[in-house]
Design a protein around this motif. Structure first.
Motif, PDB file in Angstrom:
ATOM      1  N   VAL A 110      36.213  47.476  52.307  1.00 58.41           N
ATOM      2  CA  VAL A 110      36.807  47.052  51.043  1.00 58.41           C
ATOM      3  C   VAL A 110      35.782  47.089  49.915  1.00 58.41           C
ATOM      4  O   VAL A 110      36.107  47.418  48.764  1.00 58.41           O
ATOM      5  CB  VAL A 110      37.405  45.636  51.195  1.00 58.41           C
ATOM      6  N   ALA A 111      34.522  46.798  50.209  1.00 58.58           N
ATOM      7  CA  ALA A 111      33.487  46.760  49.175  1.00 58.58           C
ATOM      8  C   ALA A 111      32.980  48.135  48.776  1.00 58.58           C
ATOM      9  O   ALA A 111      32.325  48.273  47.738  1.00 58.58           O
ATOM     10  CB  ALA A 111      32.306  45.908  49.653  1.00 58.58           C
ATOM     11  N   LEU A 112      33.274  49.172  49.558  1.00 52.56           N
ATOM     12  CA  LEU A 112      32.721  50.503  49.284  1.00 52.56           C
ATOM     13  C   LEU A 112      33.143  51.070  47.922  1.00 52.56           C
ATOM     14  O   LEU A 112      32.304  51.641  47.217  1.00 52.56           O
ATOM     15  CB  LEU A 112      33.106  51.467  50.403  1.00 52.56           C
ATOM     16  N   PRO A 113      34.411  50.998  47.496  1.00 53.95           N
ATOM     17  CA  PRO A 113      34.776  51.576  46.191  1.00 53.95           C
ATOM     18  C   PRO A 113      34.003  50.984  45.019  1.00 53.95           C
ATOM     19  O   PRO A 113      33.614  51.722  44.102  1.00 53.95           O
ATOM     20  CB  PRO A 113      36.276  51.272  46.082  1.00 53.95           C
ATOM     21  N   THR A 114      33.773  49.691  45.011  1.00 54.17           N
ATOM     22  CA  THR A 114      33.006  49.100  43.913  1.00 54.17           C
ATOM     23  C   THR A 114      31.561  49.592  43.924  1.00 54.17           C
ATOM     24  O   THR A 114      30.962  49.788  42.859  1.00 54.17           O
ATOM     25  CB  THR A 114      33.034  47.565  44.011  1.00 54.17           C
ATOM     26  N   ILE A 115      30.999  49.797  45.122  1.00 55.63           N
ATOM     27  CA  ILE A 115      29.639  50.333  45.210  1.00 55.63           C
ATOM     28  C   ILE A 115      29.594  51.758  44.685  1.00 55.63           C
ATOM     29  O   ILE A 115      28.663  52.155  43.968  1.00 55.63           O
ATOM     30  CB  ILE A 115      29.127  50.255  46.658  1.00 55.63           C
TER      31      ILE A 115
ATOM     32  N   ALA B 296      29.246  49.884  30.962  1.00 49.79           N
ATOM     33  CA  ALA B 296      28.901  48.597  31.572  1.00 49.79           C
ATOM     34  C   ALA B 296      30.136  47.709  31.716  1.00 49.79           C
ATOM     35  O   ALA B 296      30.361  47.097  32.770  1.00 49.79           O
ATOM     36  CB  ALA B 296      27.834  47.897  30.731  1.00 49.79           C
ATOM     37  N   LEU B 297      30.954  47.655  30.668  1.00 48.13           N
ATOM     38  CA  LEU B 297      32.179  46.849  30.747  1.00 48.13           C
ATOM     39  C   LEU B 297      33.160  47.428  31.759  1.00 48.13           C
ATOM     40  O   LEU B 297      33.830  46.680  32.483  1.00 48.13           O
ATOM     41  CB  LEU B 297      32.836  46.771  29.371  1.00 48.13           C
ATOM     42  N   GLY B 298      33.259  48.756  31.813  1.00 45.06           N
ATOM     43  CA  GLY B 298      34.161  49.376  32.775  1.00 45.06           C
ATOM     44  C   GLY B 298      33.780  49.051  34.209  1.00 45.06           C
ATOM     45  O   GLY B 298      34.650  48.783  35.048  1.00 45.06           O
ATOM     46  N   THR B 299      32.479  49.051  34.487  1.00 43.24           N
ATOM     47  CA  THR B 299      32.025  48.707  35.833  1.00 43.24           C
ATOM     48  C   THR B 299      32.354  47.265  36.176  1.00 43.24           C
ATOM     49  O   THR B 299      32.858  46.962  37.268  1.00 43.24           O
ATOM     50  CB  THR B 299      30.516  48.943  35.950  1.00 43.24           C
ATOM     51  N   LEU B 300      32.076  46.356  35.244  1.00 43.41           N
ATOM     52  CA  LEU B 300      32.374  44.943  35.497  1.00 43.41           C
ATOM     53  C   LEU B 300      33.872  44.691  35.622  1.00 43.41           C
ATOM     54  O   LEU B 300      34.320  43.963  36.524  1.00 43.41           O
ATOM     55  CB  LEU B 300      31.795  44.092  34.365  1.00 43.41           C
ATOM     56  N   GLN B 301      34.659  45.301  34.726  1.00 42.23           N
ATOM     57  CA  GLN B 301      36.102  45.068  34.756  1.00 42.23           C
ATOM     58  C   GLN B 301      36.729  45.623  36.032  1.00 42.23           C
ATOM     59  O   GLN B 301      37.614  44.989  36.625  1.00 42.23           O
ATOM     60  CB  GLN B 301      36.764  45.714  33.532  1.00 42.23           C
ATOM     61  N   PHE B 302      36.291  46.787  36.464  1.00 42.87           N
ATOM     62  CA  PHE B 302      36.839  47.347  37.693  1.00 42.87           C
ATOM     63  C   PHE B 302      36.498  46.457  38.884  1.00 42.87           C
ATOM     64  O   PHE B 302      37.340  46.235  39.775  1.00 42.87           O
ATOM     65  CB  PHE B 302      36.294  48.753  37.912  1.00 42.87           C
TER      66      PHE B 302
ATOM     67  N   PHE C  83      44.817  50.424  49.307  1.00 49.39           N
ATOM     68  CA  PHE C  83      43.922  51.065  48.352  1.00 49.39           C
ATOM     69  C   PHE C  83      44.722  51.643  47.180  1.00 49.39           C
ATOM     70  O   PHE C  83      44.330  51.502  46.014  1.00 49.39           O
ATOM     71  CB  PHE C  83      43.123  52.175  49.028  1.00 49.39           C
ATOM     72  N   ILE C  84      45.827  52.301  47.491  1.00 51.96           N
ATOM     73  CA  ILE C  84      46.657  52.876  46.436  1.00 51.96           C
ATOM     74  C   ILE C  84      47.216  51.775  45.535  1.00 51.96           C
ATOM     75  O   ILE C  84      47.232  51.908  44.301  1.00 51.96           O
ATOM     76  CB  ILE C  84      47.791  53.710  47.062  1.00 51.96           C
ATOM     77  N   ASN C  85      47.664  50.680  46.134  1.00 51.80           N
ATOM     78  CA  ASN C  85      48.178  49.561  45.336  1.00 51.80           C
ATOM     79  C   ASN C  85      47.103  49.011  44.401  1.00 51.80           C
ATOM     80  O   ASN C  85      47.382  48.683  43.234  1.00 51.80           O
ATOM     81  CB  ASN C  85      48.673  48.451  46.256  1.00 51.80           C
TER      82      ASN C  85
END
Length: 303
Positions: free
Chosen positions: A278-283, A225-231, A88-90
């Protein structure tokens, strides 16, 4: 003597009447959207459902059978066995600077193309857009050779080169995502009223003030919106880290799932639990920026 008789207009239908008069076409659109939504949610729901059940139970009765025992044991095992904290840190080291630098540079370029009326600005914007059409895989080998020949000091890279460092992955992410962000931000800035900048110029505002204090705050929905997609894209990427990082301790979170695969046997319920973690941070990022993200997607819909 003439008398004028005014026609009495019927009252507009209330919400109940309008709700009853649903057209077949609208019903078909709603049914189609619900079907597509369920199709996209089905893999996630199945992964969560499988991660709560023991592997012996699903192997005997199947993944679509009724549960006999539900627990969170697989989540604890997936988090401890794969060493997700380190990964996660990486991933944050790669994704957070990548997103911030990409949006920062893209906002500068988009402002110059959209508001300063540069000569050849349209051609330059087309070149940025055309860069997104280039398949990323075709330059893997040239980049691999180049990064092995770019020297870096020891405090920036253990290998003393760009290869096997976070800098290589961050640089590639910025290079490939910059064109898309410039295209979106430039088109959004073109929709801003020109009178705002003209009034600022009359008040003595310079180019930096026009960009930083006037234009950039108005672009907050588009930036969110771009920040969400890019992350999401940088967080889920695995190709570039796999190519440019040889040290296993530097790999991102997507590689942690490989640690849950055995040499002769793979517990897919355990792998499903790891995938959900793994999917939790994006959510979480989407939920935090949901209001701005939806506003950015609906920009110009009322024009």
């Amino acid at each position: 003597m003439t008398t004028q008789i005014s026609a009495v207009r019927p009252a507009p239908p209330g919400p109940t009447t309008a709700r009853r008069r649903l057209r077949p076409g609208r019903l078909g659109v709603h049914a189609f959207l619900m079907t597509v939504s369920l199709a996209f949610l089905a893999p996630l729901v199945l992964a969560v459902y499988a991660s709560l059940r023991p592997y012996d139970e699903t192997s005997e009765h199947g993944y679509f059978s009724l549960p006999r025992h539900l627990s969170l044991d697989y989540y604890r095992q997936a988090f401890s066995d794969s060493g997700m904290t380190k990964y996660f840190i990486n991933t944050m080291i790669i994704a957070v600077p990548g997103v911030l630098i990409t949006l920062f540079l893209a906002s500068f370029v988009a402002f110059a193309l959209a508001r300063l009326k540069m000569r050849g600005g349209l051609v330059l914007l087309m070149l940025f857009t055309a860069g997104n059409l280039l398949p990323q895989q075709v330059i893997v080998t040239p980049l691999y050779v180049v990064f092995n020949r770019i020297p870096l000091p020891y405090w920036m890279s253990d290998s003393m080169t760009m290869f096997d460092s976070y800098w290589a992955v961050v640089l590639v992410q910025i290079g490939f995502q910059l064109g898309f962000c410039v295209f979106v931000l430039a088109n959004f800035m073109r929709t801003l009223p020109q009178e705002i900048l003209e009034a600022a110029v009359v008040d003595g505002a310079g180019v930096w003030t026009q960009f930083w204090r006037i234009t950039l705050p108005l672009c907050r929905p588009a930036l969110a919106a771009l920040g969400t997609l890019q992350f999401t894209w940088m967080y889920n990427d695995f190709l570039w880290a796999l190519v440019f990082i040889s040290d296993g301790d530097k790999l991102p979170i997507t590689s942690a799932l490989n640690n849950l695969r055995g040499q002769f046997f793979t517990d897919y319920n355990l792998l499903a639990a790891g995938s959900v973690i793994v999917a939790l941070p994006t959510i979480v990022v989407f939920l935090l920026l949901q209001r701005h993200f939806i506003a950015g997607l609906t920009l110009g819909s009322s024009k």
